[in-house]
Design an enzyme around this catalytic site. Structure first.
Site, mmCIF file in Angstrom:
data_model
loop_
_atom_site.group_PDB
_atom_site.id
_atom_site.type_symbol
_atom_site.label_atom_id
_atom_site.label_comp_id
_atom_site.label_asym_id
_atom_site.label_seq_id
_atom_site.Cartn_x
_atom_site.Cartn_y
_atom_site.Cartn_z
ATOM 1 N N ASP A 1 3.515 1.238 -14.570
ATOM 2 C CA ASP A 1 2.704 1.775 -13.483
ATOM 3 C C ASP A 1 3.557 2.864 -12.832
ATOM 4 O OD1 ASP A 1 0.805 2.368 -11.606
ATOM 5 O OD2 ASP A 1 0.472 0.313 -10.959
HETATM 6 C C1 BGC Z 1 -1.758 2.649 -9.537
HETATM 7 C C2 BGC Z 1 -2.241 2.869 -10.959
HETATM 8 C C3 BGC Z 1 -2.515 4.335 -11.212
HETATM 9 C C4 BGC Z 1 -1.319 5.174 -10.781
HETATM 10 C C5 BGC Z 1 -1.544 6.664 -10.942
HETATM 11 C C6 BGC Z 1 -0.644 3.595 -9.182
HETATM 12 O O1 BGC Z 1 -0.266 3.466 -7.837
HETATM 13 O O2 BGC Z 1 -1.367 1.301 -9.377
HETATM 14 O O3 BGC Z 1 -3.402 2.119 -11.183
HETATM 15 O O4 BGC Z 1 -2.818 4.536 -12.545
HETATM 16 O O5 BGC Z 1 -1.018 4.914 -9.428
HETATM 17 O O6 BGC Z 1 -2.639 7.127 -10.278
#
Ligand code: BGC
Length: 700
Positions: free
Chosen positions: A263
Site C-alpha cells: 500500500d
Molecule cells: C490506500 C490505497 C490506495 C493508495 C493510493 C492508500 O492510502 O490505502 O487503497 O490505493 O492510497 O491511492
C-alpha cells in the site's frame, strides 16, 4: 514465457533489476504540473517497475500522448523495459474524464455480479485506452463495522457476496488487459472502534472464514495478477512484512503467481510506524523477504535493495524472483510488443454516450428503498415539489472518484423529470457538516408551499472516506434537525440518502414517509434518483451491510455466532438492526411459498416459488441462507450461500432453483481443515437475512 523472462533478466544490471521493484512517484516526472521529458529521462535511466498516477490530471487525449512519451523514454533507457502506469479504478478510472459509476457499496447493493463485470469491462477499456495498465482496485475488505470511513469502497459485510463481486470486477478489468489489484490484504478496515488500518487480533479461523474468502476467490477464480498488502497489522505482524500471508497463504495455498504491491508507504511503515525495522533498508529487506515485490508510490526502502545485495545481506536470487514476477506482468500486458495507445481512441471512448447510459442503468439498479408508506412512486404531475438538503444539488461521487465529467445532481435529475406544470422549489437548508441553521427558514417555507418535500441528505468526503472514520453514524451536522423542521410543516417527506455506509435513523425515521438509500450513485445518479422517485424504475437494491439502530451496537453483522445469553442492551433487545443485511423494498410486493429441499447424494436441491403480488413489475433478489444446526465447531446463525435476482410482472410466479454442494455444507474443523459432518442443516429462503421460509435437510 519463462525463457523470455530469463533472457531479459540476464541482460540487466543489479540496479536495473532493483529498479523494476520500485515505483517512480508521479511528481518526479512533472514540472509545474506538466510532463517533463528531461526529468523522465533522468529518473528512468535504470527503468522502473511502475509509475504512480502521472496521467490523472490530463484529459484522455493528452494523457495518452504523455503515456506514449513515457514508454518511448523507457524503451530508450538502459534495460529497455516498458513501465506499468497505475491508477485507481474503484468505480471508474480516476484519470480525468473517465466514466464515474456508482460507488462499490452501491454496486454491491445491486446483487448483480454480471452487471459489475460489465462495468469493470468498461472501466478497463477506458483505463487501458489511455495508457494506464494497472488498477489499484477492487477493494474487497469485509465491512463488519460501518464506522469505518472506507466502507463505501467495499462490497459490504458478507464474504460470499464480496467474493462474487470481487471475481466479477477482476474478470471484467483483466479482460481489457488491465491488471487488477484486490486490496488490502488482509483484514484491513477492521480495527477496533471502526478505525481504518488499525491493528487487529484475529484468530486464523476468523481470517479464513470471513476475511480471506474474497481474496482466495480473486486469486483462484478470477486469476488476479496483483495484490496489495495492507497497512495494518494482524496479531502483531504488519501485513506488509507477513510472510505467512504474502507467501505461504497467497502463493503456497492459493497459487498466486502475480506480484504483490505495497500500500502507499506501507513498507516505510514497517520502520516509521510499526517499528519492526530499524531503518528504511531494514524495512525493504523485511518486506521483500515476506513476498512483497514492488514498493509504491515511491521507493524509499526498496531503493536500498541493491546495496543490501552488494553487502551480502539480501541474496540476488530473491531479487530475481520478484523481478521475474514483474516482467511476467509486463509481458501479460503486451507492453513489450505494443507499449503505445491511440489518443484518438481514448478520447472517443472515455465517458462516451454508451458508457454514460450504462452508468445510469447501474445507478438505478443499486438504489435501496428502505421505507415507503405508499407515497412512492410520485407522479410527474405532482403540483409542487420542494427539493431540500445539502446533498440535493452537490456533486457527491464518493471516495476515489475522478473529475472532468458532467455529474447530474438529484435536483437536476428531478428537474429533468417533472412536468412543466409542476412547481419546483429548492433550498439547501444546511451544509453536510455544519451547525449553522440559518438556511432552515427557507427550507421550511419551501416545504410549506409544496405538496411533497424531497430531502437529499447524507455524507460527503468531508464526513466519511479514507482518513475519515466515524464514531457516530447519525447524519452529521444539523441534518436531523432539518428533517424534523421540514416534517413539522406537515408536508409529506421523502428522504434520499447520498452516502457510503450505514446511517442511524432512530431520531427521525418515524417522522418521514419514505427513505431511499441512493449511496454515491455516480455521474448519472441524479437521473437515476428521479427515475426511482417517479417510478420509471422500480427499486430492487438490497443492503450489503447491516444498518444498526444505534452506533453503540457496532460491530453488528448478520452472520454472527449464536450466543447462550442473547446479547441484549438496555436500549435494544436482541439482534435488532434498523435494517438487516439483504434488506430492500420494492414498489410491488413478493410472496414466497413452497420451499422444497431435496437432499441428494452429491448435492442438495432447493426450490422456492416467488409471486409478484403487487401492481408493478419488479426485480427481487431471492436470498438463500444456511445454518449448520449441530456442529463440533460453533457455526454462524446463518450464512448467505446463494441468491438470484429475478424479474416478475404483476401476478407472475417463478420457481427459483438453488443447488448446494459439498463445499457449502463444509466447515473448518478444529485443525482448520475443511470437513463435512453428518447432521441437520436449516435453509432459509427469503427477501433479506431476517425473514424467510425455513426448511431442514440432513447430511447422512
Ligand atoms: C490506500 C490505497 C490506495 C493508495 C493510493 C492508500 O492510502 O490505502 O487503497 O490505493 O492510497 O491511492
Amino acid at each position: 514465457m519463462d525463457e523470455r523472462i530469463k533472457k531479459i533478466l540476464s541482460k540487466m544490471t543489479l540496479e536495473e533489476k532493483t529498479a523494476q521493484l520500485m515505483c517512480v512517484e508521479r511528481n518526479q516526472l512533472l514540472e509545474k504540473e506538466n510532463f517533463s521529458p528531461s526529468k523522465a529521462n533522468a529518473v528512468l535511466k535504470n527503468g522502473a517497475g511502475q509509475i504512480s498516477p502521472v496521467l490523472r490530471q490530463f484529459e484522455s487525449e493528452q494523457g495518452t500522448e504523455i503515456a506514449n512519451e513515457i514508454q518511448k523514454i523507457a524503451a530508450g533507457t538502459g534495460p529497455k523495459v516498458p513501465v506499468i502506469i497505475h491508477d485507481e479504478c474503484l468505480h471508474g478510472c480516476m484519470a480525468e474524464g473517465s466514466t464515474s459509476f456508482p460507488q462499490s457499496i452501491a454496486l454491491a447493493s445491486s446483487w448483480e455480479p454480471a452487471m459489475v463485470e460489465k462495468i469493470a469491462r468498461i472501466i478497463g477499456k477506458e483505463t487501458r485506452a489511455r495508457g494506464i495498465h494497472q488498477a489499484l482496485s477492487p477493494t474487497i475488505n469485509i465491512a463488519r463495522d460501518s464506522r469505518h470511513g472506507r466502507v463505501e469502497e467495499t462490497y459490504g459485510e458478507d464474504p460470499y457476496l464480496t467474493s462474487l463481486m470481487a471475481v466479477a470486477f477482476i474478470k471484467g478489468l483483466q479482460s481489457q488487459k488491465v491488471i487488477a489489484t484486490p486490496k488490502h490484504f488482509a483484514a484491513d478496515f477492521a480495527g477496533d472502534g471502526g478505525r481504518d488500518s488499525g491493528p487487529v487480533f484475529f484468530s486464523e479461523r476468523i481470517l479464513r472464514e470471513v476475511f480471506f474468502p474474497a481474496f482466495k476467490a480473486s486469486i483462484i477464480e478470477a486469476k488476479a495478477l496483483s495484490v496489495m498488502a495492507a497497512y495494518n497489522s494482524i496479531n502483531g505482524i504488519p501485513s506488509s512484512s507477513n510472510r505467512w500471508l504474502l507467501t505461504d497463504v497467497l502463493r503456497g495455498e492459493w497459487g498466486f503467481d502475480g506480484f504483490v504491491v505495497s500500500d502507499y508507504g506501507s513498507v516505510w511503515g514497517l520502520y516509521g510506524s510499526h517499528g519492526v525495522a530499524d531503518s528504511l533498508a531494514g524495512a525493504g529487506h523485511l518486506a521483500l523477504e515476506a513476498g512483497l515485490d514492488i514498493e509504491i508510490p515511491d521507493s524509499p526502502c526498496f531503493s536500498h535493495l541493491a546495496q543490501l545485495v552488494r553487502e551480502g545481506r539480501v541474496s540476488e536470487s530473491l531479487i530475481d524472483i520478484a523481478v521475474e514476477r514483474v516482467l511476467k506482468g509486463k509481458i501479460w500486458l503486451g507492453l513489450f510488443e505494443s507499449p503505445f495507445s491511440d489518443p484518438e481512441k481514448a478520447k472517443k471512448i472515455c465517458d462516451c454516450e454508451e458508457h454514460r447510459n450504462f452508468a445510469l442503468k447501474a445507478a438505478e439498479r443499486c438504489m435501496v428503498l428502505l421505507k415507503n408508506n405508499g407515497i412512492l412512486p410520485l407522479s410527474t404531475d405532482t403540483g409542487s415539489i420542494a427539493v431540500i438538503g445539502p446533498n440535493a444539488d452537490a456533486v457527491r461521487l464518493g471516495g476515489y472518484s475522478g473529475s472532468g465529467i458532467k455529474v447530474v445532481t438529484a435536483f437536476e435529475g428531478i428537474k429533468n423529470k417533472i412536468s412543466k406544470r409542476t412547481k419546483l422549489y429548492f433550498a439547501e437548508g444546511c451544509k453536510v457538516n455544519s451547525i449553522d441553521k440559518s438556511g432552515f427558514s427557507k427550507a421550511v417555507s419551501a416545504a410549506q408551499r409544496a405538496d411533497v418535500a424531497i430531502l437529499v441528505m447524507g455524507n460527503s468526503s468531508e464526513t466519511e472516506g479514507e482518513n475519515r472514520d466515524r464514531c457516530n453514524l447519525n447524519l452529521p451536522g444539523v441534518q436531523e434537525d432539518l428533517i424534523k423542521a421540514v416534517s413539522d410543516t406537515g408536508t409529506p417527506v421523502i428522504v434520499v440518502l447520498i452516502n457510503g455506509s450505514a446511517i442511524t435513523m432512530q431520531n427521525w425515521i418515524g417522522c418521514v414517509d419514505a427513505v431511499i438509500e441512493a449511496w454515491y450513485p455516480g455521474e448519472e445518479g441524479g437521473n437515476a434518483i428521479a427515475n426511482v422517485l417517479f417510478g420509471d424504475y422500480n427499486p430492487s437494491g438490497k443492503l450489503p451491510i447491516t444498518f444498526p439502530r444505534f452506533t453503540g451496537q457496532l460491530p453488528l453483522y448478520y452472520n454472527h455466532l449464536p450466543c447462550l445469553r442473547k446479547y441484549d442492551y438496555v436500549e435494544v433487545r436482541g439482534f435488532q438492526p434498523m435494517f438487516p443485511f439483504g434488506y430492500g423494498l420494492s414498489y410491488t410486493s413478493f410472496n414466497y411459498r413452497n420451499l422444497k429441499v431435496f437432499s441428494g447424494k452429491s448435492s442438495i436441491k432447493i426450490s422456492v416459488e416467488i409471486e409478484n403480488t403487487g401492481k408493478y413489475e419488479g426485480n427481487e433478489v431471492v436470498q438463500l441462507y444456511l445454518r449448520d444446526i449441530v456442529c463440533s465447531v460453533i457455526r454462524p446463525v446463518k450464512q448467505l450461500v446463494r441468491f438470484e435476482k429475478i424479474h416478475l410482472k404483476p401476478g407472475e410466479k417463478k420457481i427459483v432453483d438453488f443447488s448446494l454442494n459439498h463445499q457449502d455444507v463444509s466447515f473448518l474443523d478444529e485443525n482448520l481443515k475443511p470437513k463435512v459432518e453428518p447432521g441437520l442443516f436449516e435453509v432459509m429462503a427469503g427477501p433479506n437475512s431476517a425473514q424467510g421460509l425455513k426448511a431442514t435437510f440432513e447430511i447422512k
